[in-house]
Design an enzyme around this catalytic site. Structure first.
Site, PDB file in Angstrom:
ATOM      1  N   CYS A   2       0.849  -1.185   0.000  1.00  0.00           N
ATOM      2  CA  CYS A   2       0.000   0.000   0.000  1.00  0.00           C
ATOM      3  C   CYS A   2       0.887   1.240   0.000  1.00  0.00           C
ATOM      4  O   CYS A   2       2.113   1.147   0.045  1.00  0.00           O
ATOM      5  CB  CYS A   2      -0.900   0.005   1.236  1.00  0.00           C
ATOM      6  SG  CYS A   2      -1.884  -1.508   1.411  1.00  0.00           S
ATOM      7  N   ARG A  27       0.954   1.920  -6.074  1.00  0.00           N
ATOM      8  CA  ARG A  27       1.204   0.934  -5.017  1.00  0.00           C
ATOM      9  C   ARG A  27      -0.082   0.247  -4.555  1.00  0.00           C
ATOM     10  O   ARG A  27      -0.018  -0.731  -3.810  1.00  0.00           O
ATOM     11  CB  ARG A  27       1.869   1.610  -3.805  1.00  0.00           C
ATOM     12  CG  ARG A  27       3.237   2.168  -4.068  1.00  0.00           C
ATOM     13  CD  ARG A  27       3.801   2.828  -2.814  1.00  0.00           C
ATOM     14  NE  ARG A  27       4.006   1.866  -1.750  1.00  0.00           N
ATOM     15  CZ  ARG A  27       5.106   1.141  -1.567  1.00  0.00           C
ATOM     16  NH1 ARG A  27       6.109   1.262  -2.415  1.00  0.00           N
ATOM     17  NH2 ARG A  27       5.203   0.306  -0.557  1.00  0.00           N
ATOM     18  N   TRP A  74      -3.700  -1.520  -1.329  1.00  0.00           N
ATOM     19  CA  TRP A  74      -3.658  -2.774  -2.082  1.00  0.00           C
ATOM     20  C   TRP A  74      -4.131  -3.825  -1.092  1.00  0.00           C
ATOM     21  O   TRP A  74      -3.440  -4.146  -0.141  1.00  0.00           O
ATOM     22  CB  TRP A  74      -2.246  -3.064  -2.568  1.00  0.00           C
ATOM     23  CG  TRP A  74      -2.112  -4.384  -3.269  1.00  0.00           C
ATOM     24  CD1 TRP A  74      -1.676  -5.546  -2.736  1.00  0.00           C
ATOM     25  CD2 TRP A  74      -2.406  -4.675  -4.635  1.00  0.00           C
ATOM     26  NE1 TRP A  74      -1.674  -6.546  -3.674  1.00  0.00           N
ATOM     27  CE2 TRP A  74      -2.122  -6.039  -4.857  1.00  0.00           C
ATOM     28  CE3 TRP A  74      -2.890  -3.921  -5.705  1.00  0.00           C
ATOM     29  CZ2 TRP A  74      -2.292  -6.661  -6.092  1.00  0.00           C
ATOM     30  CZ3 TRP A  74      -3.054  -4.540  -6.927  1.00  0.00           C
ATOM     31  CH2 TRP A  74      -2.759  -5.884  -7.106  1.00  0.00           C
ATOM     32  N   ASN A 100       1.095   0.226   5.968  1.00  0.00           N
ATOM     33  CA  ASN A 100       1.522  -0.538   4.801  1.00  0.00           C
ATOM     34  C   ASN A 100       2.316  -1.730   5.313  1.00  0.00           C
ATOM     35  O   ASN A 100       3.294  -1.564   6.035  1.00  0.00           O
ATOM     36  CB  ASN A 100       2.410   0.319   3.887  1.00  0.00           C
ATOM     37  CG  ASN A 100       3.129  -0.515   2.835  1.00  0.00           C
ATOM     38  OD1 ASN A 100       2.584  -1.498   2.338  1.00  0.00           O
ATOM     39  ND2 ASN A 100       4.352  -0.122   2.511  1.00  0.00           N
ATOM     40  N   GLY A 101       1.889  -2.952   4.952  1.00  0.00           N
ATOM     41  CA  GLY A 101       2.593  -4.144   5.396  1.00  0.00           C
ATOM     42  C   GLY A 101       1.617  -5.238   5.762  1.00  0.00           C
ATOM     43  O   GLY A 101       0.433  -5.186   5.411  1.00  0.00           O
ATOM     44  N   GLU A 481       8.993 -20.306 -19.303  1.00  0.00           N
ATOM     45  CA  GLU A 481       8.766 -18.954 -18.811  1.00  0.00           C
ATOM     46  C   GLU A 481       9.812 -17.992 -19.373  1.00  0.00           C
ATOM     47  O   GLU A 481       9.493 -16.862 -19.757  1.00  0.00           O
ATOM     48  CB  GLU A 481       8.778 -18.934 -17.282  1.00  0.00           C
ATOM     49  CG  GLU A 481       8.692 -17.554 -16.653  1.00  0.00           C
ATOM     50  CD  GLU A 481       7.442 -16.762 -17.015  1.00  0.00           C
ATOM     51  OE1 GLU A 481       7.436 -15.550 -16.749  1.00  0.00           O
ATOM     52  OE2 GLU A 481       6.485 -17.342 -17.571  1.00  0.00           O
ATOM     53  N   LYS A 485       9.118 -14.628 -21.733  1.00  0.00           N
ATOM     54  CA  LYS A 485       9.583 -13.290 -21.395  1.00  0.00           C
ATOM     55  C   LYS A 485      10.283 -12.648 -22.587  1.00  0.00           C
ATOM     56  O   LYS A 485      10.097 -11.466 -22.878  1.00  0.00           O
ATOM     57  CB  LYS A 485      10.544 -13.335 -20.191  1.00  0.00           C
ATOM     58  CG  LYS A 485       9.861 -13.508 -18.872  1.00  0.00           C
ATOM     59  CD  LYS A 485       9.061 -12.282 -18.510  1.00  0.00           C
ATOM     60  CE  LYS A 485       7.903 -12.611 -17.596  1.00  0.00           C
ATOM     61  NZ  LYS A 485       6.813 -13.343 -18.182  1.00  0.00           N
ATOM     62  N   GLU A 488       7.665 -11.686 -25.190  1.00  0.00           N
ATOM     63  CA  GLU A 488       6.790 -10.605 -24.765  1.00  0.00           C
ATOM     64  C   GLU A 488       7.410  -9.225 -24.947  1.00  0.00           C
ATOM     65  O   GLU A 488       6.747  -8.308 -25.436  1.00  0.00           O
ATOM     66  CB  GLU A 488       6.427 -10.765 -23.280  1.00  0.00           C
ATOM     67  CG  GLU A 488       5.389 -11.818 -22.984  1.00  0.00           C
ATOM     68  CD  GLU A 488       5.096 -11.905 -21.511  1.00  0.00           C
ATOM     69  OE1 GLU A 488       3.903 -11.904 -21.161  1.00  0.00           O
ATOM     70  OE2 GLU A 488       6.035 -11.975 -20.692  1.00  0.00           O
ATOM     71  N   HIS A 504      14.024 -35.389 -31.599  1.00  0.00           N
ATOM     72  CA  HIS A 504      12.737 -35.750 -32.196  1.00  0.00           C
ATOM     73  C   HIS A 504      12.214 -34.633 -33.096  1.00  0.00           C
ATOM     74  O   HIS A 504      11.016 -34.553 -33.356  1.00  0.00           O
ATOM     75  CB  HIS A 504      11.733 -36.073 -31.095  1.00  0.00           C
ATOM     76  CG  HIS A 504      12.075 -37.292 -30.315  1.00  0.00           C
ATOM     77  ND1 HIS A 504      11.738 -38.564 -30.718  1.00  0.00           N
ATOM     78  CD2 HIS A 504      12.779 -37.439 -29.159  1.00  0.00           C
ATOM     79  CE1 HIS A 504      12.194 -39.448 -29.848  1.00  0.00           C
ATOM     80  NE2 HIS A 504      12.830 -38.792 -28.891  1.00  0.00           N
ATOM     81  N   LYS A 603      -2.208  -6.246 -19.365  1.00  0.00           N
ATOM     82  CA  LYS A 603      -1.793  -6.856 -18.101  1.00  0.00           C
ATOM     83  C   LYS A 603      -2.710  -7.997 -17.705  1.00  0.00           C
ATOM     84  O   LYS A 603      -2.268  -9.017 -17.186  1.00  0.00           O
ATOM     85  CB  LYS A 603      -1.772  -5.782 -16.995  1.00  0.00           C
ATOM     86  CG  LYS A 603      -1.225  -6.292 -15.667  1.00  0.00           C
ATOM     87  CD  LYS A 603       0.237  -6.690 -15.784  1.00  0.00           C
ATOM     88  CE  LYS A 603       0.780  -7.234 -14.491  1.00  0.00           C
ATOM     89  NZ  LYS A 603       2.102  -7.876 -14.674  1.00  0.00           N
TER      90      LYS A 603
END
Length: 608
Positions: A2, A27, A74, A100-101, A481, A485, A488, A504, A603
């Site tokens: 946050c 945030r 958040w 925040n936390g 992955e 990346k 993308e 193969h 996103k």
């Protein structure tokens, strides 16, 4: 993750708090709120949704006052709503707090405070803080905050105001960022520098367990036992845009570097050596786990790759058959699902359309569903039977980095929990795994040290238009992955193959100079992987290898080796992906691409 702000000075606080929050909205954007002191006491205004909702409310009903705190949320504990929004207050509204936390032991504190007569309105962990401060308050706000924070376990940056001390603002940080902005006759607190840059460029950078007291006479910083600390003033030279990104050129690089903390936050209170695995919002019983005949892991894109790792680790540790499926294909193949089926859906946003469709199908057919998501109150979180939140915080760059590694941590957590419940792994081995997981944040931090050498690699291969990634076991999942990346954000054509599949068909694509990235982090599969690597080298490939420290013999085959810190084979995906993220980032930079907003991508994919 946050954002908090605070103001003490000669001007109206509300406009300054709103301005500061606008610079921190990246945030968190689930809700926003302010608490302002005036002759009427503590006045709170807060609204669910974007900051604009709070602005509109304050325009309609202004709050005057020269001291205040603000928050943009958040959501972690409790869904996005007005009542769960910050600031939170004690019972009579005389003490207000922004935070925040994550307070890991909030349930224990909440239950204890309830025995003392305290009541609670929200679902949040934060609400225990103003009530705990109230419990210790004996006329000295600083002392009460100090005593209260002694009881808190977890991470926090906190701002506190009190009706009984209108000439004081108190703040403290521990494992969550907090700075102090120093102005002319006015001072600020904030989670990040961008919130104060329009007002001052002189700041104090606080360390853990440092307490701030703002009064009309200025700012004082205290350590333990109210011992005053002399702080050096830091003068900010960045522009506002760079400051919002923490001094990094792009959000993606900022988020890559936030991964050690994201991993630590996601494990906090769940993976603790010497204690059983604690999955707070998953209520599946040992008996239900033992009845499972199949687990489906269903996801899209990067989340699907986390699911591939999940298949390996759940089968290995819990000995339950697992299928991992691309969500967009799953519901069209009439899968076999019954009441002894478990589905794990993985989605950063919790709003991925195909994943939600698979979730609904599973529930209609009687399966239990666990959602692994980063967003509290998302559709996946609301519709699933159980939830495992990944505490990555907001991820701004389209290409996922910290959301991915926290999804991996979620997969390991579920696998260890199932194994512990079923007794399929020796308790001593389980304990070793928990200890190893607890070292992952520092090992990821160490892996980030390869940044400069990887940048040099990217410069050497930037003209290539094709790349291939190879790996065996969990290295194959990392290869997929890594390949994604590169696609993308650098627009380089790349493919990932299981190393054993080379002969193969794919080996026909290798010619002089072809770039092949080989993941060779699995000790049991190292020799086989190196053998595959030599096969492509013999056909002219230019190989970049990723291996654990100590496997120096790989340097006999290729000079382009990236070593990662030694880690238990099971957990190498968390560390091995770091150099791959860096490679994709620097390829994108060298090719002049838009790193944070790659073409044609969004996103969150919320339509089929």
């Amino acid at each position: 993750m946050c954002g908090i702000v605070g103001y003490f000075g000669k001007r109206e606080a509300a406009p300054l708090l709103i301005e500061g929050l606008s610079k921190l909205e990246y945030r968190g954007y689930d809700s926003a709120g302010v608490a302002i002191l005036n002759e009427n006491g503590v006045n709170v205004a807060k609204r669910k949704g974007r900051l604009a909702n709070l602005e509109a409310a304050l325009e309609e009903s202004p709050i005057e006052g020269y001291v205040g705190i603000g928050h943009t949320r958040w959501a972690t504990h409790g869904s996005p709503s007005d009542v769960n929004s910050h600031p939170h207050t004690n019972g009579d509204g005389t003490i207000a707090v922004v935070h925040n936390g994550i307070i890991e032991n909030y349930i224990k504190i909440k239950e204890w405070l309830m025995t003392k007569g305290y009541t609670f309105k929200s679902e949040t962990d934060t609400e225990v803080i103003p009530n705990l401060v109230d419990y210790y308050y004996k006329g000295d706000l600083l002392n009460a905050v100090m005593e209260a924070t002694e009881k808190l376990e977890g991470s926090y940056a906190i701002g506190v105001i009190c009706k009984n001390e209108p000439d004081r603002l108190v703040a403290v940080r521990n494992e969550s960022p907090l700075i102090v902005g120093l102005g002319d006759g006015e001072n600020f607190i904030a989670s990040d520098i961008p919130a104060v840059l329009n007002q001052t460029r002189d700041v104090y950078l606080l360390e853990n367990k440092e307490f701030v007291v703002m009064t009309k006479d200025g700012v004082k910083i205290y350590g333990d036992f109210e011992k005053e600390i002399e702080k050096e003033v830091f003068h900010v030279t960045w522009n506002a845009d760079a400051a919002e990104k923490g001094g990094y050129e792009h959000f993606m690089m900022k988020e890559i570097h936030e991964q050690p903390k994201a991993i630590k936050d996601t494990m906090a209170g769940r993976i603790v050596p010497g204690h059983p695995v604690n999955i707070d919002d998953i209520h599946i019983t040992k008996e239900q786990i033992e009845k499972l005949n199949k687990v489906y892991i269903v996801a899209c894109g990067t989340a699907y790759h986390a699911g591939v790792v999940g298949k390996y680790v759940i089968e290995k540790l819990a000995r339950i058959p697992v299928e991992v499926d691309i969500a967009s294909e799953f519901r069209y193949r009439d899968p076999i699902i019954d009441q002894n089926t478990l589905m794990i859906v993985v989605s950063q946003s919790g709003e991925t359309a195909d994943t939600l469709a698979a979730l609904k199908m599973a529930k209609e057919r009687g399966a239990r569903v666990i959602a692994v998501t980063n967003v509290v109150g998302s559709s996946a979180a609301r519709e699933a039977d159980d939830i495992l939140y990944t505490w990555a915080g907001p991820e701004i760059a389209v290409a996922s980095t910290k959301a991915y590694v926290t999804q991996l941590i979620a997969m390991y957590t579920i696998a260890l929990f199932f194994a512990e419940q079923k007794g399929t792994v020796d308790p001593h081995d389980l304990e070793d795994m928990k200890k190893e997981m607890s070292t992952l944040p520092e090992k990821v931090e160490a892996a980030l040290a390869s940044e400069e050498s990887i940048h040099e690699l990217a410069k050497r291969i930037k003209e290539h238009t094709d790349m291939f990634f190879l790996g065996r076991g969990t290295d194959y999942a990392v290869a997929m992955e890594a390949s994604l990346k590169v696609k993308e954000i650098s627009y380089v054509h790349s493919e990932a193959y299981a190393s054993g599949e080379l002969k193969h068909g794919p080996i026909a694509l290798i010619e002089d100079g072809t770039i092949v990235v080989t993941l060779a982090t699995q000790n049991d599969l190292f020799d086989k992987t190196v053998s595959n690597m030599k096969e492509v080298i013999a056909r002219g490939a230019n190989v970049i290898a990723v291996a654990q420290e100590g496997h120096t013999e790989i340097e006999k085959s290729t000079e382009n080796v990236v070593f990662i810190p030694k880690v238990m084979d099971l957990f190498t995906p968390v560390v091995a992906i770091i150099p791959m993220q860096l490679l994709s980032y620097y390829l994108s930079i060298e090719k002049g691409c838009d790193v944070d907003k790659p073409r044609n991508l969004a996103k969150s994919v919320t339509v089929e």
